[in-house]
Scaffold this active site. Structure first.
Site, PDB file in Angstrom:
ATOM      1  N   GLU A  97      55.134  43.700  86.254  1.00  0.00           N
ATOM      2  CA  GLU A  97      55.559  42.312  86.360  1.00  0.00           C
ATOM      3  C   GLU A  97      55.471  41.933  87.828  1.00  0.00           C
ATOM      4  OE1 GLU A  97      59.413  41.452  84.829  1.00  0.00           O
ATOM      5  OE2 GLU A  97      58.937  42.102  82.811  1.00  0.00           O
ATOM      6  N   ASP A 136      67.542  34.805  89.318  1.00  0.00           N
ATOM      7  CA  ASP A 136      67.432  36.025  90.104  1.00  0.00           C
ATOM      8  C   ASP A 136      68.669  36.255  90.964  1.00  0.00           C
ATOM      9  OD1 ASP A 136      64.833  36.698  89.237  1.00  0.00           O
ATOM     10  OD2 ASP A 136      64.007  35.153  90.536  1.00  0.00           O
ATOM     11  N   TYR A 173      61.285  40.244  75.841  1.00  0.00           N
ATOM     12  CA  TYR A 173      62.079  40.732  76.974  1.00  0.00           C
ATOM     13  C   TYR A 173      63.547  40.456  76.654  1.00  0.00           C
ATOM     14  CZ  TYR A 173      63.229  41.333  82.003  1.00  0.00           C
ATOM     15  OH  TYR A 173      63.733  41.744  83.213  1.00  0.00           O
TER      16      TYR A 173
END
Length: 277
Positions: A50, A61, A176
């Site tokens: 990734e 994040d 995911y």
């Protein structure tokens, strides 16, 4: 469309193990070192790469990946340069899947059609764009699939059975699963809860399920690998980059090996996980 991704997960399954999915930020700490790191990942045990597309406002994040993005942007990394990095990687590796991960704004500014064409031509295999929900599939997901790029969707601890069909409808490559509520690298997941969540997801899809967020050590990787098809590690690798830099934030002779040594240890953990299950 998902040939490299499919082949890699099938290879891992044939070896009775989960796939190791490694995240690094393109251009961190600089473009040349970043390319060197990415080129070294498969040999260290990474199955899927990734590649983070740096952005100024990365809302999903945690501090480690935010800092990596800022280092990359300060060093002059752009979306064009990130695609150049993918292209350069492909010159020596035609087997390892590369998934571009980031946010919609830089893609929108680049131009959706141009970006998809350029990403495919560079050798990318898929996209993870965390700020586009299924309701916006016409914006990028459907065009990406038409261009031959997998659009990989995130499922979270709050994605219930009523929501899952929408999340999974146009997902390709793998699913995911975000193991914790919150940002990347924020906490350690409850591995029993994750195992149950993966089992629930598998009732809804035949795609591989990879688990990320909060996986930092080989022991974590082993625990996740016992039940998941893939283990995603990002913040720990980005931290390895950071800890290797000099006082000015520049790469050192230890930067690449700091990442690859950890990847090798994580790969060993992933292999232990299925054997111990």
């Amino acid at each position: 469309m998902t040939a490299r991704i499919d082949a890699r997960f099938k290879l891992a399954a044939s070896e009775n193990r989960a796939a190791l999915v490694t995240f690094v930020t393109a251009g961190d700490p600089d473009h040349a070192t970043s390319l060197e790191i990415v080129r070294a990942l498969p040999g260290a045990g990474a199955d899927v790469i990734e590649l983070g597309m740096p952005f100024t406002d990365p809302m999903a994040d945690g501090p480690a990946i935010q800092a990596a993005g800022l280092r990359a942007l300060k060093g002059g990394e752009t979306l064009h340069r990130t695609l150049d990095l993918v292209r350069a990687f492909r010159e020596g590796d035609d087997a390892t899947p590369i998934v571009l991960m980031g946010y919609y704004n830089p893609i929108y500014v680049y131009g959706v059609d141009a970006f998809l064409a350029d990403a495919k031509a560079a050798g990318a295999d898929g996209l993870i764009v965390v700020d586009l929900p299924p309701e916006e599939d016409e914006e990028l997901c459907i065009p990406a699939l038409a261009a031959g790029l997998a659009f990989i969707r995130l499922a979270t601890p709050t994605t219930d059975d009523a929501r899952l069909p929408a999340v999974l409808k146009n997902t390709a490559g793998f699913v995911y699963y975000v193991s914790i509520a919150g940002v990347t690298g924020a906490a350690t997941p409850d591995f029993n809860v994750v195992s149950s969540a993966v089992a629930r997801l598998k009732k809804h899809t035949s795609l591989p399920v990879a688990v990320g967020f909060g996986v930092k050590t080989p022991e974590h990787a082993a625990a996740i690998a016992a039940g998941a098809d893939g283990v995603v590690v990002g913040s720990a690798l980005v931290d390895a980059v950071r800890s290797s830099l000099d006082g000015e934030g520049r790469a050192t002779a230890k930067t690449v090996s700091a990442v690859t040594d950890l990847v090798s240890a994580l790969a060993a953990g992933v292999r232990r996980g299925r054997a111990a299950a």
